[in-house]
Design an enzyme around this catalytic site. Structure first.
Site, PDB file in Angstrom:
ATOM      1  N   LYS A 133       0.751  -1.364   0.199  1.00  0.00           N
ATOM      2  CA  LYS A 133       0.279  -0.409  -0.170  1.00  0.00           C
ATOM      3  C   LYS A 133       1.192   1.357  -0.191  1.00  0.00           C
ATOM      4  CE  LYS A 133      -4.209  -0.735   2.157  1.00  0.00           C
ATOM      5  NZ  LYS A 133      -4.693  -1.116   3.462  1.00  0.00           N
ATOM      6  N   ARG A 172     -17.290  -4.658   0.173  1.00  0.00           N
ATOM      7  CA  ARG A 172     -17.583  -5.571   1.576  1.00  0.00           C
ATOM      8  C   ARG A 172     -19.039  -5.107   2.260  1.00  0.00           C
ATOM      9  NH1 ARG A 172     -13.526  -0.933   4.655  1.00  0.00           N
ATOM     10  NH2 ARG A 172     -13.930  -0.066   2.225  1.00  0.00           N
ATOM     11  N   CYS A 219     -18.889   0.614   6.624  1.00  0.00           N
ATOM     12  CA  CYS A 219     -19.276   1.142   7.393  1.00  0.00           C
ATOM     13  C   CYS A 219     -20.300   0.747   8.504  1.00  0.00           C
ATOM     14  CB  CYS A 219     -19.127   2.530   8.002  1.00  0.00           C
ATOM     15  SG  CYS A 219     -17.531   3.048   7.064  1.00  0.00           S
TER      16      CYS A 219
HETATM   17  C1  UDX Z   1     -22.052   5.967   5.259  1.00  0.00           C
HETATM   18  C2  UDX Z   1     -22.775   7.279   6.748  1.00  0.00           C
HETATM   19  O1  UDX Z   1     -22.987   7.596   5.006  1.00  0.00           O
HETATM   20  C3  UDX Z   1     -20.814   8.347   6.598  1.00  0.00           C
HETATM   21  O2  UDX Z   1     -20.806   9.034   7.002  1.00  0.00           O
HETATM   22  C4  UDX Z   1     -20.075   7.412   6.569  1.00  0.00           C
HETATM   23  O3  UDX Z   1     -18.736   8.112   7.884  1.00  0.00           O
HETATM   24  C5  UDX Z   1     -19.263   6.322   6.535  1.00  0.00           C
HETATM   25  O4  UDX Z   1     -20.875   5.626   6.524  1.00  0.00           O
HETATM   26  P1  UDX Z   1     -21.149   4.801   2.504  1.00  0.00           P
HETATM   27  O5  UDX Z   1     -20.707   3.527   3.571  1.00  0.00           O
HETATM   28  O6  UDX Z   1     -19.965   5.238   1.685  1.00  0.00           O
HETATM   29  O7  UDX Z   1     -21.084   5.597   3.948  1.00  0.00           O
HETATM   30  O8  UDX Z   1     -22.467   5.023   2.420  1.00  0.00           O
HETATM   31  P2  UDX Z   1     -23.658   5.279   2.333  1.00  0.00           P
HETATM   32  O9  UDX Z   1     -23.584   6.610   1.720  1.00  0.00           O
HETATM   33  O10 UDX Z   1     -24.082   5.614   3.461  1.00  0.00           O
HETATM   34  O11 UDX Z   1     -24.955   3.764   1.829  1.00  0.00           O
HETATM   35  C6  UDX Z   1     -24.492   2.481   2.627  1.00  0.00           C
HETATM   36  C7  UDX Z   1     -25.717   2.431   2.353  1.00  0.00           C
HETATM   37  O12 UDX Z   1     -26.934   2.093   2.091  1.00  0.00           O
HETATM   38  C8  UDX Z   1     -25.493   1.714   1.132  1.00  0.00           C
HETATM   39  O13 UDX Z   1     -25.409   0.026   0.564  1.00  0.00           O
HETATM   40  C9  UDX Z   1     -26.599   2.032  -0.415  1.00  0.00           C
HETATM   41  O14 UDX Z   1     -25.903   1.533  -1.399  1.00  0.00           O
HETATM   42  C10 UDX Z   1     -27.561   1.802   1.202  1.00  0.00           C
HETATM   43  N1  UDX Z   1     -28.186   2.892   1.209  1.00  0.00           N
HETATM   44  C11 UDX Z   1     -28.528   4.132   1.513  1.00  0.00           C
HETATM   45  C12 UDX Z   1     -29.939   2.390   0.505  1.00  0.00           C
HETATM   46  O15 UDX Z   1     -30.480   1.926   0.805  1.00  0.00           O
HETATM   47  N2  UDX Z   1     -30.994   3.473   0.643  1.00  0.00           N
HETATM   48  C13 UDX Z   1     -30.454   4.851   0.487  1.00  0.00           C
HETATM   49  O16 UDX Z   1     -31.751   5.487   1.240  1.00  0.00           O
HETATM   50  C14 UDX Z   1     -29.330   5.661   0.740  1.00  0.00           C
END
Ligand code: UDX
Length: 427
Positions: free
Chosen positions: A31, A328, A259
């Site tokens: 990395k 993941r 996350c």
């Molecule tokens: C998330 C948080 O948004 C962020 O603030 C934190 O720091 C890390 O975790 P991320 O994992 O990048 O970020 O994804 P995010 O855009 O939040 O989406 C998470 C999941 O929820 C995705 O699988 C997405 O498809 C799903 N999702 C999101 C839904 O199923 N419906 C929605 O309306 C929004």
């Protein structure tokens, strides 16, 4: 910057972009090698340019040496992962602990360490005690959680909605953070300075709320399906109320990624330890609703094909969300795997996540285009809402598929167009 994964690499590059001299530290030499050459080892729009620009300007370097890091840094950030412990819900703090054990004995003076990783409430106190046993110098710990979303990581880091910092009384951490984040503070970014427990909880509560919102609308979707109602129209109508808001009311196969799933589980476990039973119970339900969406999708696919034994199913999308190559805990990949294990031949395609998917699930059939994945398919499942899937022409898919059922796992496809072309649309 201690740890150069998704969070650390992004934060390192963005801090250099603000004009700071940054040294990224990682135990993974490959990395460090890639980043030193200006290569980002994951898909994140905009990050490669920021990384290259700052490596070339000499403001950003990477190393595997904690000794070098101890000598270099006026302030140290912890940005290593806090994965789910194997066979448990709680977070595994071994990487965070190991950063402290590796860095602190090399420190040559009093130091401020700002933690960015998502940790269970109480971790800062534990780290402070841990560091005390490793050095005679004063090591001040503060917690400075990160809210970046994959796919928007650079903008979220350089133009955050807010900055949060949990400090111990009488320390220097706030002053140091004000220097580091000066350009953002000059733009009036809200800056919340709290005690460390509150800062740790801000992050996990934010993720828990987002997860709860998604599981809420997915529970409503179950009722809509039973009652013949339309959850998308419903979400539009309740979402205009600013107290509710339309975002994160996207019903479908639910949330995944590196996350939300592990963070709500760690919060659930920690709440239980603290005797906060309601949060524990609430998050258990949020998780159960979310995981239930995946099984439900497999049921819909089975129903569309008659039986999964001997069926051919096309799965469009493996990433946990669009504009990402991250698989993941991806609902899409999980569903593809379950369908295959029930006897169907599953052909998958994703614009960015093919290599990562192949590593995690080598037995699925990987197509080179969306149309190739649909060849001979009895049912076509859209499980990640990539734009190129939304724009697929029903006639082009119809020319190669065997069946005429489109299953929209993200409520993202133009239903009318597909139905007009003779497809059965299910969601
Ligand atoms: C998330 C948080 O948004 C962020 O603030 C934190 O720091 C890390 O975790 P991320 O994992 O990048 O970020 O994804 P995010 O855009 O939040 O989406 C998470 C999941 O929820 C995705 O699988 C997405 O498809 C799903 N999702 C999101 C839904 O199923 N419906 C929605 O309306 C929004």
């Amino acid at each position: 910057m201690l740890g150069t994964g998704y969070l650390g690499a992004t934060h390192a590059a963005c801090m250099a972009e603000l004009g700071h001299d940054v040294l990224g530290v990682d135990v993974d030499a490959s990395k460090v090698g890639a980043l030193s050459e200006g290569k980002v080892p994951f898909h994140e729009p905009g990050l490669p340019a920021v990384l290259r620009r700052n490596v070339e300007a000499g403001r950003l370097r990477f190393t595997t040496s904690y000794e070098e890091a101890a000598e270099f840094g006026e302030v140290h950030f912890i940005a290593v992962g806090t994965p789910q412990r194997k066979g448990e819900f709680a977070a595994d703090l071994k990487y965070v602990n190991s950063v402290v054990d590796s860095l602190v004995p090399h420190l040559r003076g009093d130091t401020v360490i700002l933690g960015k990783s998502t940790v269970p409430v109480g971790t800062t106190d534990l780290l402070r005690a841990r560091a005390r046993g490793l050095t005679g110098h004063t090591v001040e710990f503060a917690w400075n959680p990160e809210f970046l979303r994959e796919g928007h990581a650079v903008v979220d880091t350089l133009e955050p909605d807010r900055l949060v910092l949990g400090v111990e009384e009488g320390g220097r951490a706030e002053e140091v953070a004000r220097q580091v984040y000066a350009p953002m503070l000059a733009r009036d970014t809200p800056f919340f300075v709290t005690d460390t427990a509150t800062a740790e909880l801000v992050k996990v509560s934010a993720n828990a709320f987002l997860a709860t919102k998604i599981s809420f609308i997915n529970a409503v979707a179950e009722v809509c399906e039973a009652a013949g109602a339309d959850v998308v129209a419903l979400a539009d109508a309740i979402g205009v109320d600013s107290r509710i808001g339309r975002r994160f009311l996207g019903a479908g196969v639910g949330f995944g990624g590196g996350c939300l799933p592990k963070d709500i589980r760690a919060f659930m476990a920690r709440s239980g330890e603290l005797g906060a039973g309601h949060m524990h119970g609430l998050l258990r339900e949020v998780d159960a609703i979310n995981m239930g969406r995946r099984t439900r999708m497999v049921d819909v696919a089975r129903d569309a094909c008659g039986t999964l034994l001997g069926a051919k199913v096309a799965v469009l999308g493996c990433a946990f969300k669009p504009d990402s190559d991250d698989v993941r805990d991806s609902p899409a990949l999980n569903i593809a795997g379950q369908i295959q294990l029930q006897g169907a031949a599953v052909s998958v395609y994703d614009p960015e996540a093919m290599d990562n998917s192949r590593r995690l699930f080598p037995t699925l059939d990987y197509a080179t285009t969306a149309l190739e994945a649909c060849e001979g398919a009895d049912a076509v499942l859209v499980l990640t809402e990539w734009r190129q899937f939304r724009e697929l022409a029903p006639a082009a898919v119809g020319a190669v598929a065997r069946g005429r059922t489109l299953i929209d796992g993200r409520n993202c496809m133009p239903r009318g167009e597909w139905e007009a072309a003779g497809w059965t649309y299910r969601t």
